[in-house]
Design an enzyme around this catalytic site. Structure first.
Site, PDB file in Angstrom:
ATOM      1  N   GLN A  60      17.826 -48.290  22.397  1.00 15.56           N
ATOM      2  CA  GLN A  60      17.988 -48.557  20.970  1.00 15.56           C
ATOM      3  C   GLN A  60      19.413 -48.923  20.562  1.00 15.56           C
ATOM      4  O   GLN A  60      19.607 -49.538  19.520  1.00 15.56           O
ATOM      5  CB  GLN A  60      17.509 -47.351  20.157  1.00 15.56           C
ATOM      6  CG  GLN A  60      16.002 -47.144  20.276  1.00 15.56           C
ATOM      7  CD  GLN A  60      15.524 -45.912  19.531  1.00 15.56           C
ATOM      8  OE1 GLN A  60      15.604 -44.806  20.042  1.00 15.56           O
ATOM      9  NE2 GLN A  60      15.035 -46.094  18.318  1.00 15.56           N
ATOM     10  N   HIS A  80      10.893 -59.697  25.424  1.00 18.83           N
ATOM     11  CA  HIS A  80      11.110 -61.095  25.800  1.00 18.83           C
ATOM     12  C   HIS A  80       9.790 -61.859  25.948  1.00 18.83           C
ATOM     13  O   HIS A  80       9.719 -63.032  25.623  1.00 18.83           O
ATOM     14  CB  HIS A  80      11.925 -61.184  27.105  1.00 18.83           C
ATOM     15  CG  HIS A  80      13.319 -60.640  26.945  1.00 18.83           C
ATOM     16  ND1 HIS A  80      13.993 -59.983  27.941  1.00 18.83           N
ATOM     17  CD2 HIS A  80      14.149 -60.640  25.875  1.00 18.83           C
ATOM     18  CE1 HIS A  80      15.188 -59.603  27.487  1.00 18.83           C
ATOM     19  NE2 HIS A  80      15.298 -59.987  26.238  1.00 18.83           N
ATOM     20  N   ARG A 118      23.525 -36.177  21.370  1.00 18.28           N
ATOM     21  CA  ARG A 118      22.389 -36.381  22.266  1.00 18.28           C
ATOM     22  C   ARG A 118      22.190 -37.878  22.486  1.00 18.28           C
ATOM     23  O   ARG A 118      22.050 -38.628  21.515  1.00 18.28           O
ATOM     24  CB  ARG A 118      21.118 -35.763  21.639  1.00 18.28           C
ATOM     25  CG  ARG A 118      19.889 -36.015  22.471  1.00 18.28           C
ATOM     26  CD  ARG A 118      18.573 -35.513  21.867  1.00 18.28           C
ATOM     27  NE  ARG A 118      17.524 -36.062  22.700  1.00 18.28           N
ATOM     28  CZ  ARG A 118      16.360 -36.520  22.281  1.00 18.28           C
ATOM     29  NH1 ARG A 118      16.031 -36.451  21.015  1.00 18.28           N
ATOM     30  NH2 ARG A 118      15.509 -37.027  23.131  1.00 18.28           N
ATOM     31  N   HIS A 163      14.084 -41.950  27.784  1.00 21.02           N
ATOM     32  CA  HIS A 163      13.752 -42.265  26.388  1.00 21.02           C
ATOM     33  C   HIS A 163      13.125 -43.662  26.380  1.00 21.02           C
ATOM     34  O   HIS A 163      13.637 -44.594  25.763  1.00 21.02           O
ATOM     35  CB  HIS A 163      14.993 -42.165  25.499  1.00 21.02           C
ATOM     36  CG  HIS A 163      14.691 -41.950  24.043  1.00 21.02           C
ATOM     37  ND1 HIS A 163      15.187 -40.878  23.322  1.00 21.02           N
ATOM     38  CD2 HIS A 163      13.941 -42.652  23.162  1.00 21.02           C
ATOM     39  CE1 HIS A 163      14.766 -40.944  22.069  1.00 21.02           C
ATOM     40  NE2 HIS A 163      14.003 -42.017  21.945  1.00 21.02           N
ATOM     41  N   ASN A 207      11.641 -37.758  26.619  1.00 18.57           N
ATOM     42  CA  ASN A 207      11.570 -37.758  25.168  1.00 18.57           C
ATOM     43  C   ASN A 207      10.159 -38.135  24.722  1.00 18.57           C
ATOM     44  O   ASN A 207       9.684 -39.231  25.018  1.00 18.57           O
ATOM     45  CB  ASN A 207      12.548 -38.771  24.572  1.00 18.57           C
ATOM     46  CG  ASN A 207      12.488 -38.765  23.049  1.00 18.57           C
ATOM     47  OD1 ASN A 207      12.887 -37.791  22.421  1.00 18.57           O
ATOM     48  ND2 ASN A 207      11.948 -39.820  22.461  1.00 18.57           N
ATOM     49  N   ASN A 347      11.102 -32.847  18.230  1.00 16.75           N
ATOM     50  CA  ASN A 347      11.391 -33.953  17.315  1.00 16.75           C
ATOM     51  C   ASN A 347      10.399 -33.835  16.178  1.00 16.75           C
ATOM     52  O   ASN A 347       9.182 -33.804  16.420  1.00 16.75           O
ATOM     53  CB  ASN A 347      11.165 -35.306  17.988  1.00 16.75           C
ATOM     54  CG  ASN A 347      12.127 -35.582  19.136  1.00 16.75           C
ATOM     55  OD1 ASN A 347      13.016 -34.778  19.419  1.00 16.75           O
ATOM     56  ND2 ASN A 347      11.940 -36.704  19.796  1.00 16.75           N
ATOM     57  N   TYR A 349       9.396 -35.205  12.123  1.00 18.78           N
ATOM     58  CA  TYR A 349       9.682 -36.110  11.012  1.00 18.78           C
ATOM     59  C   TYR A 349       8.760 -35.925   9.823  1.00 18.78           C
ATOM     60  O   TYR A 349       9.177 -36.118   8.699  1.00 18.78           O
ATOM     61  CB  TYR A 349       9.552 -37.571  11.474  1.00 18.78           C
ATOM     62  CG  TYR A 349      10.645 -38.009  12.414  1.00 18.78           C
ATOM     63  CD1 TYR A 349      11.804 -38.596  11.925  1.00 18.78           C
ATOM     64  CD2 TYR A 349      10.524 -37.820  13.792  1.00 18.78           C
ATOM     65  CE1 TYR A 349      12.820 -38.999  12.776  1.00 18.78           C
ATOM     66  CE2 TYR A 349      11.532 -38.219  14.650  1.00 18.78           C
ATOM     67  CZ  TYR A 349      12.685 -38.807  14.135  1.00 18.78           C
ATOM     68  OH  TYR A 349      13.685 -39.187  14.983  1.00 18.78           O
ATOM     69  N   GLU A 418      15.321 -33.949  17.163  1.00 19.62           N
ATOM     70  CA  GLU A 418      15.385 -35.078  16.239  1.00 19.62           C
ATOM     71  C   GLU A 418      14.792 -34.683  14.907  1.00 19.62           C
ATOM     72  O   GLU A 418      13.806 -33.930  14.853  1.00 19.62           O
ATOM     73  CB  GLU A 418      14.570 -36.299  16.735  1.00 19.62           C
ATOM     74  CG  GLU A 418      15.174 -37.059  17.874  1.00 19.62           C
ATOM     75  CD  GLU A 418      14.308 -38.240  18.310  1.00 19.62           C
ATOM     76  OE1 GLU A 418      13.542 -38.785  17.478  1.00 19.62           O
ATOM     77  OE2 GLU A 418      14.389 -38.608  19.488  1.00 19.62           O
TER      78      GLU A 418
HETATM   79  C1  GBH Z   1      11.165 -40.885  17.534  1.00 26.23           C
HETATM   80  O1  GBH Z   1       9.845 -41.294  17.580  1.00 26.23           O
HETATM   81  C2  GBH Z   1      11.901 -41.487  18.695  1.00 26.23           C
HETATM   82  O2  GBH Z   1      12.272 -40.509  19.639  1.00 26.23           O
HETATM   83  C3  GBH Z   1      13.087 -42.314  18.319  1.00 26.23           C
HETATM   84  O3  GBH Z   1      13.449 -43.126  19.391  1.00 26.23           O
HETATM   85  C4  GBH Z   1      12.775 -43.101  17.073  1.00 26.23           C
HETATM   86  O4  GBH Z   1      13.762 -44.017  16.755  1.00 26.23           O
HETATM   87  C5  GBH Z   1      12.601 -42.107  15.957  1.00 26.23           C
HETATM   88  O5  GBH Z   1      11.652 -41.135  16.269  1.00 26.23           O
HETATM   89  C6  GBH Z   1      12.207 -42.744  14.634  1.00 26.23           C
HETATM   90  O6  GBH Z   1      10.967 -43.360  14.734  1.00 26.23           O
HETATM   91  O7  GBH Z   1       3.008 -46.813  12.977  1.00 26.23           O
HETATM   92  O8  GBH Z   1       1.495 -45.161  12.096  1.00 26.23           O
HETATM   93  O9  GBH Z   1       1.098 -46.096  14.255  1.00 26.23           O
HETATM   94  C7  GBH Z   1       9.039 -40.898  16.498  1.00 26.23           C
HETATM   95  C8  GBH Z   1       7.581 -40.927  16.860  1.00 26.23           C
HETATM   96  C9  GBH Z   1       5.673 -42.232  17.209  1.00 26.23           C
HETATM   97  C10 GBH Z   1       6.726 -42.242  15.084  1.00 26.23           C
HETATM   98  C11 GBH Z   1       4.901 -43.468  16.819  1.00 26.23           C
HETATM   99  C12 GBH Z   1       5.962 -43.489  14.703  1.00 26.23           C
HETATM  100  C13 GBH Z   1       3.963 -44.741  15.036  1.00 26.23           C
HETATM  101  C14 GBH Z   1       3.028 -44.365  13.926  1.00 26.23           C
HETATM  102  N1  GBH Z   1       6.938 -42.160  16.504  1.00 26.23           N
HETATM  103  N2  GBH Z   1       4.696 -43.523  15.398  1.00 26.23           N
HETATM  104  S1  GBH Z   1       2.086 -45.723  13.286  1.00 26.23           S
END
Ligand code: GBH
Length: 519
Positions: A60, A80, A118, A163, A207, A347, A349, A418
């Site tokens: 990333q 690609h 991290r 990752h 991860n 992690n 969210y 995270e």
């Molecule tokens: C993490 O993934 C990752 O570890 C990190 O690299 C990433 O940048 C960060 O969180 C923010 O996304 O579009 O409804 O099908 C988070 C887990 C799993 C969240 C897949 C989004 C897709 C849901 N992700 N999910 S959907």
């Protein structure tokens, strides 16, 4: 009079005014009116030893996708060959250019005063062809310099081995569906430990195994295959065993000398049933998405979650398969996996409401639900929104989840690896992100102080804007913005970077905003 922390925070108001309001309140306290409130505010500190950090991952941020002898990863291949799978048809060939600008990143890390940073190793940068017979001198030098740079600045490195950027060569041999990858990963881990374990004391093997297997095998992440019925479940078994083998390699060959800690990082949402009738489907969905990865490692019994194992065996039989699609573990494998952790990496969210899906209801997208168990996922209208459509804001969900982990696996140390918020990135005054961090940190603190959950650290995702996988550059998670239109990729502090620097000084969600750093 006993004020709850959340109530006293309401009194304090928005973070920007913390200091002035806090000061006025303390003046009042002198005349004895709000003494209790002042005390509560002062006590909103994380316990001594609690660690704050921020995270990134190799693909990333690094760029330099083909410098020197770096091998091709499955992400290089996918962006690609199938740019249409990325929302804005972008890629991370350059990304934040952290391969060249890593000292710039370390400056940000230092500016915020992070306890740890991290980041991850790109497997094909260190081992260009995936195998451990050839170590890239350039890759070794790069990660060594970042590690030394962090330590020189008093910041502890926390290093992730995987990752999501698998060497394409290994994908061509079946990737995570090939059982041999378990040893290939252990070989890679041994190289990384040999080179860096003298200076890195906290390691994450994998991860988000759920993203590696389930999301990737539904086509939303590289390698962009679609086989959630069989491929994802083979991947599950091998990702888990790969983690466990790497854990044992560290334990046997490196721990006696370096005394570090190794674990895995899960992505888990908070799930709540829509109605009382949905309790069972909620439990099964949790077991399918999360317990499948955590039960074999963290439960006392080991192996797959029993209810899920039964469900998958019955279902596979009905479908005419000669054996369960969820591959069995041997007794030795169960032992290898069980207890292969030094902490629980989380992690987190977002949250979802779970209900049984109606017959024929489409569940192709992860945001819609889980086909395997016929669960539909919803969100609540009152939850906040972010630029990532999947990210709904429900801070209490994190506290519930932390309690649930403790309830399931006992008094395990939890490192939040995270947590973060996405916006479009067009403003530096990112109030929504500041509020997200403050509200989630408050819930972490409550889990520690009220529920006695052993949370030992917290990691903001992300240090800086970066390539957000299938969303390309359309979703930004950075405490620091990055201008991807400029070849120099300039970074700039957002309000959230100043807020988080204040959190580090205050050691609590009530950021110390008294000092105006350049951050
Ligand atoms: C993490 O993934 C990752 O570890 C990190 O690299 C990433 O940048 C960060 O969180 C923010 O996304 O579009 O409804 O099908 C988070 C887990 C799993 C969240 C897949 C989004 C897709 C849901 N992700 N999910 S959907």
């Amino acid at each position: 009079m006993s004020l709850r922390i959340s109530e006293s925070l309401d009194v304090i108001g928005p973070y920007r005014n913390n200091f002035s309001v806090g000061r006025k309140m303390c003046l009042l306290a002198v005349v004895g009116v709000l003494a209790v409130v002042c005390e509560r505010v002062a006590s909103q500190r994380f316990p001594p030893g609690f660690q704050f950090g921020a995270a990134t991952s190799a693909y990333q941020i690094e760029g330099g996708w083909n410098v020197s002898d770096k091998g091709e990863s499955i992400w290089d291949r996918m962006v690609h060959s199938r740019p249409d799978l990325i929302y804005d048809h972008s890629n991370a060939d350059v990304a934040c250019d952290s391969y060249h600008l890593w000292e710039e990143d370390l400056r940000l890390v230092q500016e915020m005063g992070l306890d740890f940073y991290r980041f991850s190793i790109s497997w094909p940068r260190l081992l260009p062809n995936g195998f451990s017979n050839k170590v890239s001198e350039d890759g070794r030098r790069y990660y060594s310099a970042v590690i030394d740079g962090l330590r020189a600045r008093g910041v502890a490195p926390v290093l992730t081995l995987y990752h999501w950027d698998l060497p394409q060569r290994l994908q061509d041999l079946g990737g995570w569906t090939n059982p041999l990858i378990v040893e290939w990963f252990a070989d890679y881990a041994r190289v990384a430990f040999s080179l860096f374990a003298d200076r890195v004391h906290t390691w994450i093997t994998i991860n988000e195994p759920g993203s590696v297997c389930d999301v990737a095998y539904r086509g939303f992440l590289a390698p962009g295959l679609r086989d959630h019925e069989v491929g994802a479940l083979l991947c599950t078994k091998h990702v888990l065993l790969a983690h466990a083998r790497a854990y044992r390699v560290y334990q046997e060959e490196f721990k006696p000398k370096y005394h570090g800690e190794v674990s895995i990082a899960y992505q888990e949402c908070w799930f709540e049933p829509k109605t009382d009738q949905d309790l069972e489907i909620t439990l099964l969905t949790r077991e399918y998405l999360f317990g499948r990865y955590s039960h074999p490692i963290f439960s006392a019994a080991g192996g797959w979650p029993p209810a899920l194992e039964r469900y998958m065996a019955d279902k596979s039989k009905k479908e005419g398969y000669p054996r369960s699609r969820l591959p069995a573990f041997t007794p030795d494998e169960i032992q290898l996996l069980k207890g292969s952790f030094d902490f629980y990496g989380l992690n987190h969210y977002t949250s979802r409401v779970v209900r049984g899906a109606a017959p024929g209801e489409p569940l192709a997208f992860i945001s819609q639900g889980v086909e395997e168990v016929r669960a539909a996922l919803e969100t609540r209208p009152r939850w906040g929104t972010a630029t990532s459509s999947w990210l709904k804001v429900n801070p209490e969900g994190l506290r519930h989840l932390l309690k649930l982990i403790k309830q399931q696996y006992g008094d395990v140390k939890i490192l939040i690896t995270e947590n973060g918020y996405s916006d479009t990135g067009d403003q530096l005054e990112d109030r929504d992100r500041v509020n997200y961090y403050k509200d989630y940190l408050e819930q972490v603190l409550l889990a520690i102080t009220e529920d006695a959950v052993r949370v030992v650290g917290y990691t903001a995702w992300s240090l800086l804007d970066n390539f957000e996988w299938a969303a390309g550059y359309t979703s930004r998670f950075g405490l620091y913005s990055v201008d991807f239109s400029s070849p120099r990729r300039p970074r700039a502090a957002r309000a959230s970077a100043r807020y988080y620097a204040g959190v580090l000084r205050a050691r609590g969600p009530h950021a110390d905003t008294t000092r105006n750093t350049t951050a």
